[in-house]
Design an enzyme around this catalytic site. Structure first.
Site, mmCIF file in Angstrom:
data_model
loop_
_atom_site.group_PDB
_atom_site.id
_atom_site.type_symbol
_atom_site.label_atom_id
_atom_site.label_comp_id
_atom_site.label_asym_id
_atom_site.label_seq_id
_atom_site.Cartn_x
_atom_site.Cartn_y
_atom_site.Cartn_z
ATOM 1 N N TYR A 159 -3.551 -7.592 -1.631
ATOM 2 C CA TYR A 159 -2.611 -6.476 -1.840
ATOM 3 C C TYR A 159 -2.768 -5.449 -0.711
ATOM 4 O O TYR A 159 -1.770 -4.994 -0.144
ATOM 5 C CB TYR A 159 -2.877 -5.835 -3.208
ATOM 6 C CG TYR A 159 -2.094 -4.560 -3.452
ATOM 7 C CD1 TYR A 159 -0.721 -4.599 -3.665
ATOM 8 C CD2 TYR A 159 -2.721 -3.317 -3.458
ATOM 9 C CE1 TYR A 159 0.003 -3.438 -3.887
ATOM 10 C CE2 TYR A 159 -2.016 -2.150 -3.685
ATOM 11 C CZ TYR A 159 -0.647 -2.212 -3.895
ATOM 12 O OH TYR A 159 0.073 -1.058 -4.113
ATOM 13 N N LYS A 163 0.041 -4.130 2.063
ATOM 14 C CA LYS A 163 0.435 -2.737 2.277
ATOM 15 C C LYS A 163 0.129 -2.275 3.708
ATOM 16 O O LYS A 163 0.844 -1.442 4.256
ATOM 17 C CB LYS A 163 -0.248 -1.841 1.233
ATOM 18 C CG LYS A 163 0.288 -2.069 -0.191
ATOM 19 C CD LYS A 163 1.800 -1.808 -0.282
ATOM 20 C CE LYS A 163 2.328 -1.768 -1.698
ATOM 21 N NZ LYS A 163 3.766 -1.501 -1.780
#
Ligand code: NDP
Length: 255
Positions: A159, A163
């Site tokens: 994740y 990002k």
């Protein structure tokens, strides 16, 4: 002129059925934008309509991990509303998945939604704006503090990687638009912990993460409306001002 310049203009918000996306939909409706909310659970988007708000809501079913679904959504907007003037790339997933034991399908889902879906929506919105000569369009990515720091939570490295990619894609997009001589603006909001449907679902968290959070049981959270406020702030600036990144942390966040 502030955000009034976008009154009656069309904003597409991805991941509109819950959390931060739902709050952004309602904030933009209050400011009189025509808002297209897109997510898989379309019934939940319909519930966001506000009786006394000047803006109009359209709820459409769409899956940003599926290119055909994104293209169909943009076609619907073009055919029915003329095109997209403001794009809020909010849809995002954050399953816990280890880099040494995690499933490839979880990694793909993170990258498909958070990186590729965001990029396809961005390309479609920019093409649409350029084809209509829209020079005051706006594209906002909902990034995260995870896009700015090394991974701090076990099982979240993929994740965080997605990002970090969003941050790089934002600057790449800005430079692409400058090279085209376009005045379309871009920016990102990078929240810390926000209380949403996504962060409430800790059932799938690995034991070490649950331990980490149980030690932080009084941990402060932002509300989704706080992030919607940051989006409104960006849209409210004078056209010469491109707010590139707004990092919003809950006061006292311990990590
Ligand atoms: P939630 O899990 O509460 O909501 C996620 C939204 O994204 C839902 O509307 C969901 O709709 C939608 N979504 C998920 N997958 C897809 C898909 N394939 N296609 C279309 N829509 C999809 O998330 P949050 O509100 O917490 O997060 C929103 C954004 O903010 C994300 O990008 C996240 O990374 C970022 N963020 C969140 C933080 C937090 O603490 N909450 C902190 C920092 C950043 P549906 O299931 O109906 O398709």
């Amino acid at each position: 002129m502030g955000i009034e310049k976008y009154k009656g203009r069309v904003a597409l918000v991805t991941g509109a059925s819950a959390g931060i996306g739902a709050a952004i939909v309602q904030a933009l409706l209050k400011h009189g934008l025509t808002v297209v909310g897109m997510a898989r659970r379309v019934e939940k988007i319909k519930e966001l309509a506000l009786k006394d708000a000047p803006g109009k809501l359209h709820a459409i079913a769409g899956d940003v991990s599926d290119e055909a679904s994104i293209l169909a959504a943009f076609k619907w907007v073009k055919d029915n509303l003329g095109g997209v003037d403001v794009l809020i790339n909010n849809a995002g997933v954050f399953p816990f998945t280890s880099l040494t034991e995690g499933k490839t399908e979880d990694w793909k889902r993170i990258l498909d939604v958070n990186v590729l879906g965001l990029s396809i929506c961005t390309r479609e919105a920019v093409q649409d704006m350029l084809s209509r000569g829209v020079d005051d369009g706006f594209i906002i990515h909902i990034n995260s503090v995870a896009g700015h720091t090394p991974p701090t939570i076990d099982g979240m490295a993929m994740y965080y990687a997605s990002k970090h990619a969003v941050k790089v894609l934002l600057e790449g997009l800005r430079k692409d638009l400058v090279a085209k001589g376009s005045k379309i603006r871009v920016g990102e909001v990078s929240p810390g912990a926000v209380r949403t449907e996504g962060t409430s679902n800790m059932a799938a968290a690995p034991p070490k993460v649950l331990e980490f959070f149980s030690e932080l049981k009084d941990m402060p959270f932002l509300e989704s409306e706080d992030i919607a406020e940051a989006v409104v702030y960006m849209l409210s600036q004078h056209p010469r001002v491109q707010v590139h990144d707004v990092i919003v942390m809950p006061t006292g966040q311990p990590f």
